[in-house]
Design an enzyme around this catalytic site. Structure first.
Site, mmCIF file in Angstrom:
data_model
loop_
_atom_site.group_PDB
_atom_site.id
_atom_site.type_symbol
_atom_site.label_atom_id
_atom_site.label_comp_id
_atom_site.label_asym_id
_atom_site.label_seq_id
_atom_site.Cartn_x
_atom_site.Cartn_y
_atom_site.Cartn_z
ATOM 1 N N GLU A 142 -33.204 -4.338 6.364
ATOM 2 C CA GLU A 142 -33.187 -5.677 6.792
ATOM 3 C C GLU A 142 -31.635 -6.224 6.292
ATOM 4 O O GLU A 142 -31.201 -7.238 6.805
ATOM 5 C CB GLU A 142 -34.059 -6.628 5.914
ATOM 6 C CG GLU A 142 -34.164 -6.534 4.640
ATOM 7 C CD GLU A 142 -35.349 -7.246 3.834
ATOM 8 O OE1 GLU A 142 -35.890 -8.119 4.698
ATOM 9 O OE2 GLU A 142 -35.493 -6.953 2.945
ATOM 10 N N GLU B 38 -40.457 0.210 0.814
ATOM 11 C CA GLU B 38 -39.471 -1.035 0.038
ATOM 12 C C GLU B 38 -38.081 -0.571 0.489
ATOM 13 O O GLU B 38 -37.217 -1.523 0.585
ATOM 14 C CB GLU B 38 -40.077 -1.294 -1.353
ATOM 15 C CG GLU B 38 -39.066 -2.627 -1.764
ATOM 16 C CD GLU B 38 -39.277 -4.096 -1.200
ATOM 17 O OE1 GLU B 38 -39.826 -4.066 -0.127
ATOM 18 O OE2 GLU B 38 -38.531 -4.768 -1.538
ATOM 19 N N ASN C 251 -39.782 -28.658 10.489
ATOM 20 C CA ASN C 251 -39.962 -27.219 10.199
ATOM 21 C C ASN C 251 -41.338 -26.806 10.460
ATOM 22 O O ASN C 251 -42.366 -27.429 10.213
ATOM 23 C CB ASN C 251 -39.769 -27.046 8.556
ATOM 24 C CG ASN C 251 -40.119 -25.741 8.061
ATOM 25 O OD1 ASN C 251 -40.021 -24.399 8.952
ATOM 26 N ND2 ASN C 251 -40.724 -25.442 6.784
ATOM 27 N N GLY C 252 -41.273 -25.817 11.658
ATOM 28 C CA GLY C 252 -42.749 -25.522 11.817
ATOM 29 C C GLY C 252 -42.705 -25.333 13.549
ATOM 30 O O GLY C 252 -41.656 -25.196 14.212
ATOM 31 N N LYS D 246 -36.196 -16.552 4.999
ATOM 32 C CA LYS D 246 -36.900 -15.954 3.656
ATOM 33 C C LYS D 246 -38.328 -16.203 3.816
ATOM 34 O O LYS D 246 -39.190 -15.494 3.210
ATOM 35 C CB LYS D 246 -36.413 -17.114 2.504
ATOM 36 C CG LYS D 246 -36.779 -16.549 1.067
ATOM 37 C CD LYS D 246 -36.021 -15.476 0.440
ATOM 38 C CE LYS D 246 -36.896 -15.098 -0.852
ATOM 39 N NZ LYS D 246 -36.342 -13.796 -0.995
ATOM 40 N N CYS E 136 -37.395 -23.234 8.742
ATOM 41 C CA CYS E 136 -36.298 -24.196 8.631
ATOM 42 C C CYS E 136 -36.355 -24.782 7.429
ATOM 43 O O CYS E 136 -37.202 -24.743 6.619
ATOM 44 C CB CYS E 136 -36.259 -25.359 9.676
ATOM 45 S SG CYS E 136 -36.468 -24.534 11.370
ATOM 46 N N HIS F 266 -45.945 16.203 9.759
ATOM 47 C CA HIS F 266 -46.898 15.775 10.886
ATOM 48 C C HIS F 266 -46.255 15.013 11.976
ATOM 49 O O HIS F 266 -46.532 14.458 12.837
ATOM 50 C CB HIS F 266 -48.144 14.915 10.446
ATOM 51 C CG HIS F 266 -49.143 15.785 9.473
ATOM 52 N ND1 HIS F 266 -49.748 16.835 9.706
ATOM 53 C CD2 HIS F 266 -49.096 15.496 7.954
ATOM 54 C CE1 HIS F 266 -50.390 17.468 8.641
ATOM 55 N NE2 HIS F 266 -50.008 16.615 7.723
ATOM 56 N N TRP G 274 -34.057 -22.050 11.606
ATOM 57 C CA TRP G 274 -34.252 -20.806 12.039
ATOM 58 C C TRP G 274 -34.932 -20.752 13.410
ATOM 59 O O TRP G 274 -36.091 -21.475 13.511
ATOM 60 C CB TRP G 274 -35.382 -19.897 11.170
ATOM 61 C CG TRP G 274 -35.662 -18.451 11.561
ATOM 62 C CD1 TRP G 274 -34.765 -17.745 11.432
ATOM 63 C CD2 TRP G 274 -37.094 -18.109 11.507
ATOM 64 N NE1 TRP G 274 -35.300 -16.390 11.585
ATOM 65 C CE2 TRP G 274 -36.778 -16.672 12.003
ATOM 66 C CE3 TRP G 274 -38.279 -18.736 11.820
ATOM 67 C CZ2 TRP G 274 -37.923 -15.668 12.270
ATOM 68 C CZ3 TRP G 274 -39.241 -17.721 12.123
ATOM 69 C CH2 TRP G 274 -39.057 -16.262 12.366
HETATM 70 O O1 M6R Z 1 -43.043 -15.332 0.671
HETATM 71 P P1 M6R Z 1 -43.610 -13.989 0.751
HETATM 72 O O2 M6R Z 1 -43.591 -13.089 -0.342
HETATM 73 O O3 M6R Z 1 -45.151 -14.217 1.344
HETATM 74 O O4 M6R Z 1 -42.938 -13.246 1.950
HETATM 75 C C1 M6R Z 1 -43.357 -12.002 2.664
HETATM 76 C C2 M6R Z 1 -42.055 -11.489 3.721
HETATM 77 O O5 M6R Z 1 -41.819 -12.386 4.479
HETATM 78 C C3 M6R Z 1 -41.121 -11.274 2.579
HETATM 79 O O6 M6R Z 1 -41.435 -10.148 1.626
HETATM 80 C C4 M6R Z 1 -39.981 -10.282 3.501
HETATM 81 O O7 M6R Z 1 -40.630 -9.111 4.106
HETATM 82 C C5 M6R Z 1 -38.827 -10.401 2.984
HETATM 83 N N1 M6R Z 1 -37.404 -10.330 3.696
HETATM 84 C C6 M6R Z 1 -38.385 -8.973 2.226
HETATM 85 O O8 M6R Z 1 -37.299 -8.727 1.782
#
Ligand code: M6R
Length: 609
Positions: free
Chosen positions: A489, A482, A100-101, A604, A2, A505, A74
């Site tokens: 997403e 990626e 947050n947490g 995020k 959050c 496979h 969130w």
């Molecule tokens: O802050 P971080 O790089 O540790 O975050 C890792 C993932 O949560 C982050 O890359 C996530 O997969 C993104 N939504 C990808 O677009």
């Protein structure tokens, strides 16, 4: 995760809170709320859904005050709803709490509080904190908060506002829930993240795990949970305020895709010279230390994991070291074999991802030296690591990572070259050629962006696809992963990525004319193998979209559509090849009317395990 914000000072409090919440909305957008102290009372508004719902509510019922807290959620405990939105109040309604947490022992605490007569208004774990503080409060808010912190377990950043202490607001941090304090003239700001405060001040205090901060309009006093005072250096926020604005782009994600030439250039700056000689002294690992390494153990989540995989291929090939790669969320359950000769490399743009931090802790406990690769100065990862290689991507607001990924890949290439050179593991001429390509990569990323106009109509054509398969091999396999992650997403189209040779496979059974295949087929020693794999897909009626170099006739014969990228050394090509895949995902999602910057269900930075 959050977003939390607090403000005390002479400005329009609700204005500052709402502006901050806009900048934090990427952290969660299931609901939002604010609370202020006005005329000896706690007053607030909260609404399920996007921040705009809260804005509407505040227009109808304006709030004023000189101190306030705000939250964007969130959901973890309790579905998104008005009642589960923060802030949460105690029974007397004189206390408001944001969080947050996760409070891990909230079920037991809630049952005990209910038995003592407390009435709960939400299903959240957070609300127990408000009721516990209510019970402990005897005129000293900090003392009450401290005593409650001894009882709640979990990772959290908490903010507490009290009508009985209108000249202060309290925050506390435990575990991976970031918190920064912004120091102004006669005003003080608190937030989960720097972009929420950097419009007002350049002076920042980073709050660490196990600390309480009492915030007044004159500054902030930090202490441990036990009450020991803590001295903290004021750091300067170097990020440009414009970095947190859309700058004329329709979405942050698109702006961030277009920032990639700059962020790759910034990440390389000062670390590689004209002769291709690397210098990573700023990361804090000595050449002698690097020469002693016997094994590299890498872990990360999501997009950062894909950058780690790219790094794995490069380090194995150039530095000739054994490299293990693990999803950070799996690392500690996989009984990792690490010791003092292991270099653990944790990649995380935020430096606050709980899974990555936990894996880092396990690696260090096993004796490994920890190198953090992150974008956030002062993040938990940077603080816990023995050395930190920073990417210089600036703040990334779009939930889908783009520019931080290319910056991470550039950092991986730098690190692999450095390790190879220091250890004398590769032919210097080969290293020089790769280094030259890396130095040239910002310009090539820039050229790759030129394909945007051609990608747009293709994206429109494929926006109705139900499934898309992405294929790549060797260093382009993480790029296929990626590309698929970006598409799923933000556009909610099912996408899978496979190492191209693996398709036969099993996944080949999925293919027919309705399943397009995106293949990365730029020039490399294994280009022909990739083309064979794409031919196998074409023979099953799949439409082929190829990321390829100009004038490559072999690809032209197979592909229905080509996303053209400039040619470079095949080990550096992934930094360029990802660009059209990001643009493709973006345009598909935009065409479908999806919320590109804030995709459903995502946050995020994931600060819960
Ligand atoms: O802050 P971080 O790089 O540790 O975050 C890792 C993932 O949560 C982050 O890359 C996530 O997969 C993104 N939504 C990808 O677009």
């Amino acid at each position: 995760m959050c977003g939390i914000i607090g403000y005390i000072g002479p400005r329009n409090v609700v204005g500052v809170l709402m502006e901050g919440l806009h900048r934090l909305e990427y952290r969660g957008y299931d609901s939002a709320g604010v609370a202020v102290v006005d005329d000896g009372k706690v007053c607030g508004e909260k609404r399920v859904g996007k921040l705009s719902n809260l804005e509407e509510a505040l227009k109808a019922h304006p709030l004023r005050g000189s101190v306030g807290i705000g939250h964007t959620r969130w959901a973890t405990h309790g579905r998104p709803s008005d009642s589960n939105a923060h802030p949460h109040l105690d029974c007397s309604k004189r206390l408001a709490v944001i969080h947050n947490g996760i409070i891990e022992n909230y079920v037991r605490l809630r049952a005990a509080l209910a038995a003592r007569g407390h009435a709960f208004a939400s299903d959240t774990d957070t609300e127990v904190v408000a009721h516990l503080i209510e019970e402990r409060y005897q005129g000293d808010l900090a003392a009450a908060v401290r005593s409650v912190l001894g009882e709640v377990h979990g990772a959290y950043a908490l903010g507490v506002l009290s009508a009985d202490s209108p000249d202060e607001v309290l925050f506390a941090r435990n575990g991976a829930s970031p918190l920064v304090v912004g120091l102004g003239q006669g005003e003080t700001f608190v937030a989960s993240d720097t972009p929420a405060i950097m419009e007002y001040t350049r002076k920042q205090l980073v709050i660490h795990e196990g600390e309480v901060v009492v915030v007044t309009r004159h500054g902030a006093e930090i202490s441990t949970f036990a009450g020991e005072p803590v001295e903290r250096e004021v750091t300067r926020i170097s990020w440009d305020v414009r970095a947190a604005e859309k700058g004329g782009f329709k979405h942050f994600m698109l702006k961030e895709i277009y920032e990639q030439p700059k962020v790759v250039r910034d990440t390389l700056a000062g670390r590689i010279d004209d002769d291709g000689r690397t210098d990573l002294a700023d990361a804090g690992l000595t050449d002698a230390q690097l020469r002693e390494v016997k094994k590299v153990s890498m872990f990360a989540c999501g997009t950062a994991y894909h950058a780690a995989m790219y790094g794995m291929y490069l380090i194995r090939q150039l530095a000739k070291l054994p490299v293990e790669l693990e999803l950070a969320s799996e690392f500690r359950y996989s009984h990792p074999v690490v010791d003092a000769s292991t270099l653990a490399v944790a990649i995380s743009q935020s430096g606050e991802t709980a899974d990555t931090l936990e894996a880092a802790r396990v690696a260090r406990a096993g004796g490994a030296t920890l190198l953090g690769v992150c974008n956030r100065v002062g993040s938990a990862l940077a603080r816990h690591a023995d050395a930190t290689l920073y990417t210089h991507a600036g703040p990334e607001i779009g939930v889908a990572a783009t520019k931080t990924f290319t910056a991470q890949c550039a950092a991986m290439a730098l690190f692999a070259l450095h390790l190879a050179r220091v250890r004398g593991a590769a032919d210097p001429e080969e290293l020089r050629q790769i280094a030259a390509a890396l130095r040239e990569s910002p310009a090539l990323v820039d050229q790759a962006l030129n394909a945007d106009e051609e990608i747009l109509p293709v994206a429109r054509r494929y926006a109705k696809a139900k499934t898309v398969l992405f294929l790549g091999r060797h260093v382009n396999y993480p790029i296929a992963l990626e590309g698929a992650l970006k598409l799923k997403e933000i556009s909610y189209i099912h996408a899978e990525a496979y190492a191209a040779g693996e398709m036969k496979h099993g996944p080949i059974a999925l293919l027919d004319e309705a399943v397009p295949v995106v293949g990365i087929a730029t020039r490399s020693p294994i280009e022909e193998k990739v083309l064979s794999n794409l031919s196998e897909a074409k023979a099953r009626e799949s439409r082929i979209i190829a990321v390829a170099n100009q004038g490559d006739d072999a690809v032209l014969e197979i592909a229905d559509v080509i996303f053209q990228v400039p040619q470079t050394h095949h080990l550096i090509a992934p930094i360029v090849n990802v660009v059209p895949l990001q643009l493709f995902a973006y345009h598909v999602a935009d065409r479908k009317g999806c919320d590109v910057d804030q995709p459903r269900n995502l946050a995020k930075t994931v600060t819960v395990e």
